[in-house]
Write an enzyme that holds these catalytic residues in place. Structure first.
Site, short mmCIF file in Angstrom:
data_model
loop_
_atom_site.label_atom_id
_atom_site.label_comp_id
_atom_site.label_asym_id
_atom_site.label_seq_id
_atom_site.Cartn_x
_atom_site.Cartn_y
_atom_site.Cartn_z
CE LYS A 51 -3.54 2.67 1.11
NZ LYS A 51 -4.75 2.71 -0.13
CB ILE A 77 -8.67 4.03 0.94
CG1 ILE A 77 -9.60 2.73 0.32
CG2 ILE A 77 -7.98 3.78 2.08
CD1 ILE A 77 -10.53 2.17 1.16
CB CYS A 135 -2.12 9.99 -4.64
SG CYS A 135 -0.40 10.40 -4.27
CB ILE A 198 -3.89 2.44 -15.23
CG1 ILE A 198 -5.10 1.29 -15.30
CG2 ILE A 198 -3.59 2.62 -16.79
CD1 ILE A 198 -6.48 1.78 -16.01
N GLY A 273 -5.20 -6.44 -8.29
CA GLY A 273 -5.73 -5.74 -7.10
C GLY A 273 -6.93 -6.20 -6.93
C1 LIG Z 1 -9.03 -0.34 -2.12
C2 LIG Z 1 -7.84 0.21 -3.21
C3 LIG Z 1 -6.81 0.86 -2.62
C4 LIG Z 1 -5.75 1.43 -3.53
N1 LIG Z 1 -4.81 1.81 -2.96
C5 LIG Z 1 -3.80 2.28 -3.75
C6 LIG Z 1 -2.42 2.94 -3.25
O1 LIG Z 1 -2.33 2.95 -2.18
N2 LIG Z 1 -1.58 3.19 -4.04
C7 LIG Z 1 -1.73 2.97 -5.40
O2 LIG Z 1 -0.52 3.36 -6.30
N3 LIG Z 1 -2.69 2.17 -6.09
C8 LIG Z 1 -3.78 2.16 -5.25
N4 LIG Z 1 -4.98 1.51 -5.72
C9 LIG Z 1 -4.93 1.22 -7.13
C10 LIG Z 1 -4.55 -0.37 -7.42
O3 LIG Z 1 -3.39 -0.62 -6.90
C11 LIG Z 1 -4.62 -0.51 -8.69
O4 LIG Z 1 -3.74 0.42 -9.57
C12 LIG Z 1 -6.06 -0.35 -9.52
O5 LIG Z 1 -6.98 -0.84 -8.44
C13 LIG Z 1 -6.51 -1.26 -10.64
O6 LIG Z 1 -6.06 -2.48 -10.61
P1 LIG Z 1 -7.41 -3.62 -10.17
O7 LIG Z 1 -8.67 -3.18 -11.07
O8 LIG Z 1 -6.72 -5.03 -10.37
O9 LIG Z 1 -7.61 -3.25 -8.84
C14 LIG Z 1 -5.94 0.99 -4.86
C15 LIG Z 1 -7.00 0.08 -5.31
C16 LIG Z 1 -7.82 -0.21 -4.42
C17 LIG Z 1 -9.17 -0.75 -5.24
#
Ligand SMILES: Cc1cc2nc3c(=O)[nH]c(=O)nc-3n(C[C@H](O)[C@H](O)[C@H](O)COP(=O)(O)O)c2cc1C
Length: 335
Positions: A51, A77, A135, A198, A273
């Site tokens: 994270k 979050i 972010c 992404i 993710g």
């Molecule tokens: C609940 C949640 C928290 C996330 N927190 C972060 C984070 O702290 N830093 C980050 O770079 N991406 C964060 N992401 C983005 C994921 O790392 C990822 O890039 C994005 O969700 C796309 O992949 P997925 O569709 O497999 O989840 C978060 C995604 C979710 C769903």
């Protein structure tokens, strides 16, 4: 003629980091790995992406912070976390003790915070730094660094100077831009050793009972299978723009077939993710499924498949003909 490969070499690399297989977790979806330790041995994954960590402990944004939609999940979050000192003492130590390849994601309010995080991690046992510039950036009143090529490159070059030169840095990009290839080029020029893409897409849900936004933070990040075609498109465009730059692809990967799409578009490895929330074993399952999908299509190794969709039909045929000739020569040699 294409034949099914009996074994497929799944080894890959992200810049100088060698991985036994190409499947990692995605930042924010498996905390710092401990939670997954009850389901499988975290050392068996390509790696754990933690994270995004910030300098100080953070409680995140207002609740509710998650909303399901019929086409993806929304979260706001807000980078909740324990802060860098507790992270190093507890989470990083656990990952090291458990033999995981560790990608540490860092996030900052401004360039100095990114730099200070890179310095704090200089002598720590980490394999790769993922710099989450997708972010919001308080310096520019809520803008995202990765939406602007200049702001993105400033953060990356500052982190590159501050970080341990033996640790590759990957810039994590947002798809919420007009030209993702331009952002990729600028962070590559600034010293990024690779790119993660992404991050989530900015979205929002209105609660039809309260007639108000469903999330406490009003807007949130959309993730899950709904965003996969956007993510594959981004990987394709960035691979085309900077073909020699290693890419870590993610966005809606649930199966080995999904992962293969990212590899063919140009990713050297993938992160899983949202799928982990309903199936914590998904990353391990996807390793096996990806191996089967590659074998079925006649690939000898994962690296041979990276960017394969960019090749012409003639080049693709040439690859499989070459493998068939090598097989025939090996069989003749055994006689
Ligand atoms: C609940 C949640 C928290 C996330 N927190 C972060 C984070 O702290 N830093 C980050 O770079 N991406 C964060 N992401 C983005 C994921 O790392 C990822 O890039 C994005 O969700 C796309 O992949 P997925 O569709 O497999 O989840 C978060 C995604 C979710 C769903």
């Amino acid at each position: 003629m294409r034949t099914t490969q009996p074994t497929v070499d799944l080894r890959t690399s992200l810049a100088s980091v060698q991985l036994a297989n190409p499947v990692l977790t995605a930042s924010g979806c498996a905390a710092a790995g401990k939670e997954l330790g009850q389901f499988f041995d975290v050392a068996d994954l390509g790696g754990i992406v933690t994270k995004s960590i910030m300098m100080r402990p953070r409680s995140g944004r207002a609740t509710p912070r998650m909303a399901e939609t019929p086409s993806g999940m929304l979260n706001s979050i807000g980078l909740q976390g324990p802060g860098i000192d507790s992270f190093i003492a507890n989470d990083l130590k656990w990952l090291k003790d458990n033999g995981a390849r560790t990608v540490v994601s860092i996030a900052g309010h401004n360039t100095d915070e990114f730099v200070n995080l890179a310095k704090r991690l200089y002598n720590q046992p980490i394999d790769l730094l993922e710099v989450n510039i997708s972010c919001p950036n308080v310096e520019s009143r809520g803008q995202v660094f990765a939406c602007d090529p200049l702001a993105a490159s400033r953060v990356i070059s500052a982190v590159r100077r501050a970080a341990n030169p033996n640790v590759p840095i990957f810039a994590k990009l947002t798809p919420d831009v007009t030209d993702i290839a331009a952002i990729a080029r600028s962070v590559a020029d600034a010293g990024a050793d690779g790119i993660s893409l992404i991050n989530t897409l900015l979205g929002m849900v209105i609660d039809l009972d309260t007639l108000r936004p469903a999330l406490g933070g009003i807007t949130g990040g959309l993730s899950g299978p709904a965003i996969r075609p956007v993510a594959v498109r981004c990987v394709w465009q960035v691979h085309q723009a900077v073909p020699h730059l290693p890419l870590l692809g993610m966005g809606g990967i649930k199966t080995g077939r999904d992962a293969l799409e990212f590899i063919l578009a140009g990713a050297c490895a993938v992160s899983v993710g949202t799928a982990v929330f309903h199936d914590p074993t998904a990353p391990m399952r996807i390793i096996g499924e990806l191996r089967d999908e590659l074998a079925l299509r006649g690939f000898a190794s994962l690296t041979d498949a990276v960017g394969f969709a960019h090749k012409s039909a003639a080049e693709q045929d040439g690859y499989f003909a070459g493998l068939a000739r090598a097989d025939a020569a090996a069989i003749a040699g055994e006689r």
